[in-house]
Motif scaffolding. Sequence first.
Motif, PDB file in Angstrom:
ATOM      1  N   ARG A 147       0.805  -1.211   0.000  1.00 54.74           N
ATOM      2  CA  ARG A 147       0.000   0.000   0.000  1.00 54.74           C
ATOM      3  C   ARG A 147       0.843   1.268   0.000  1.00 54.74           C
ATOM      4  O   ARG A 147       0.318   2.365   0.147  1.00 54.74           O
ATOM      5  N   VAL A 148       2.155   1.122  -0.162  1.00 57.26           N
ATOM      6  CA  VAL A 148       3.066   2.260  -0.098  1.00 57.26           C
ATOM      7  C   VAL A 148       3.675   2.521  -1.471  1.00 57.26           C
ATOM      8  O   VAL A 148       4.204   1.619  -2.116  1.00 57.26           O
ATOM      9  N   ALA A 149       3.602   3.781  -1.908  1.00 55.41           N
ATOM     10  CA  ALA A 149       4.216   4.183  -3.176  1.00 55.41           C
ATOM     11  C   ALA A 149       5.654   4.639  -2.968  1.00 55.41           C
ATOM     12  O   ALA A 149       6.502   4.449  -3.834  1.00 55.41           O
ATOM     13  N   LEU A 150       5.932   5.273  -1.824  1.00 54.85           N
ATOM     14  CA  LEU A 150       7.275   5.741  -1.513  1.00 54.85           C
ATOM     15  C   LEU A 150       7.564   5.417  -0.057  1.00 54.85           C
ATOM     16  O   LEU A 150       6.913   5.954   0.847  1.00 54.85           O
ATOM     17  N   GLY A 151       8.538   4.517   0.157  1.00 51.05           N
ATOM     18  CA  GLY A 151       8.878   4.114   1.512  1.00 51.05           C
ATOM     19  C   GLY A 151       9.896   5.045   2.149  1.00 51.05           C
ATOM     20  O   GLY A 151      10.394   5.986   1.523  1.00 51.05           O
ATOM     21  N   GLY A 180      -8.984   5.498   1.887  1.00 52.61           N
ATOM     22  CA  GLY A 180      -8.872   6.017   3.239  1.00 52.61           C
ATOM     23  C   GLY A 180      -7.749   5.429   4.063  1.00 52.61           C
ATOM     24  O   GLY A 180      -7.686   5.645   5.284  1.00 52.61           O
ATOM     25  N   VAL A 181      -6.841   4.695   3.425  1.00 53.25           N
ATOM     26  CA  VAL A 181      -5.699   4.120   4.140  1.00 53.25           C
ATOM     27  C   VAL A 181      -4.669   5.227   4.381  1.00 53.25           C
ATOM     28  O   VAL A 181      -4.269   5.928   3.447  1.00 53.25           O
ATOM     29  N   THR A 182      -4.241   5.388   5.611  1.00 50.48           N
ATOM     30  CA  THR A 182      -3.282   6.438   5.966  1.00 50.48           C
ATOM     31  C   THR A 182      -1.904   5.848   6.236  1.00 50.48           C
ATOM     32  O   THR A 182      -1.741   4.631   6.404  1.00 50.48           O
ATOM     33  N   ALA A 183      -0.912   6.747   6.288  1.00 44.75           N
ATOM     34  CA  ALA A 183       0.444   6.313   6.620  1.00 44.75           C
ATOM     35  C   ALA A 183       0.494   5.722   8.021  1.00 44.75           C
ATOM     36  O   ALA A 183       1.234   4.767   8.284  1.00 44.75           O
TER      37      ALA A 183
END
Length: 352
Positions: free
Chosen positions: A262-266, A318-321
């Motif tokens: 779900r992460v585009a930039l880690g 709606g998924v947040t960091a």
Amino acid sequence: MIESQPQTVPAELSDGGAEAAALDHQRLARAGALRDRVVGEVTRVYIGKTEVVQLLLAAMLARGHVLLEGVPGLAKTTLAKAMATSLGGQFRRIQFTPDLLPADITGTYVFNQRSQLFELRRGPLFAQVVLADEINRAPAKTQSALLEAMQERQVTIEGETQSLPNPFLVLATQNPVEQEGVYLLPEAQIDRFLVRIRLDYPTLSDEMRMLRTYDHPPEPVQAVATMAEVLELAAWIDGVHVEERVVSYIVRLVQATRQHPRVALGASPRASLALMRLAKAWALLAGRDFVTPDDVQALLGPALEHRIMVTTDASIEGVTAAAVLADVVHRTKVVETPTGVVVPTDLHIGPL
């Protein structure tokens, strides 16, 4: 408030070696005492979580900068001013606006008609604690000037480099819900902030206490420490030991953000360094000469949440960091043996 007495931990996590031996009980007690004095003085005028004040102090010891995020009216400016005053530091506030120029914050040379010479008139960045209010309202050119100050602790005026005071801490504020008339901070600049602290609305009891407190304004904040003490404690951070398996835990957590679906930039390697440095400062303020997994988990959100970007699909859903980091903590084992056998653990700590 976190107790200053040293905690009991497994021997494998408290073997500090020669570095930890440099931090004797007297120094650890001094660190805890300074924390208690600063937290006690600041919370006389700032009503909220004491962990926020301790996190600001830890960021200063770790020589990092802080991004305060929250809607207007949550006492962000009061917190910054109280923090600077309690430490006996020089404080300056900059109100960022769309027409703010780099020279407005760094300073410029002004012609003196008496001496017939150009004299340097230093800007508000030449202070130990600088509040950059509504930082996202400034254009890119001004933000780049602030970026140089944050990263290099220096400014360039008319081609000449001028060093900034030591210590130097930038407390920047921004409103997360306002999008009109603002310039989004570039990722390179957001990554320069050691921590991001989200300030929420106060609880019912805190807001009632706030009304009672400010019905009769409290006494002004007094200096209960000095910047010399801050620099002394900052030098002690190098003596705080991080056991090899805790280092491995930090790296595995950061790498997990890069591999999460779900992460585009880690988080970058700078995030790993920031998390470890912050954890060492946090442990020192807690009266310990070693970092525990509890420290790492407690600081993961403030240190990494602003450094990762979720995918577009995740954002729409709606998924947040913060949710991603919670999942990363859940999936990443605290300790693993070389054979891959997981050592059971019941460690758990909520967000700040």
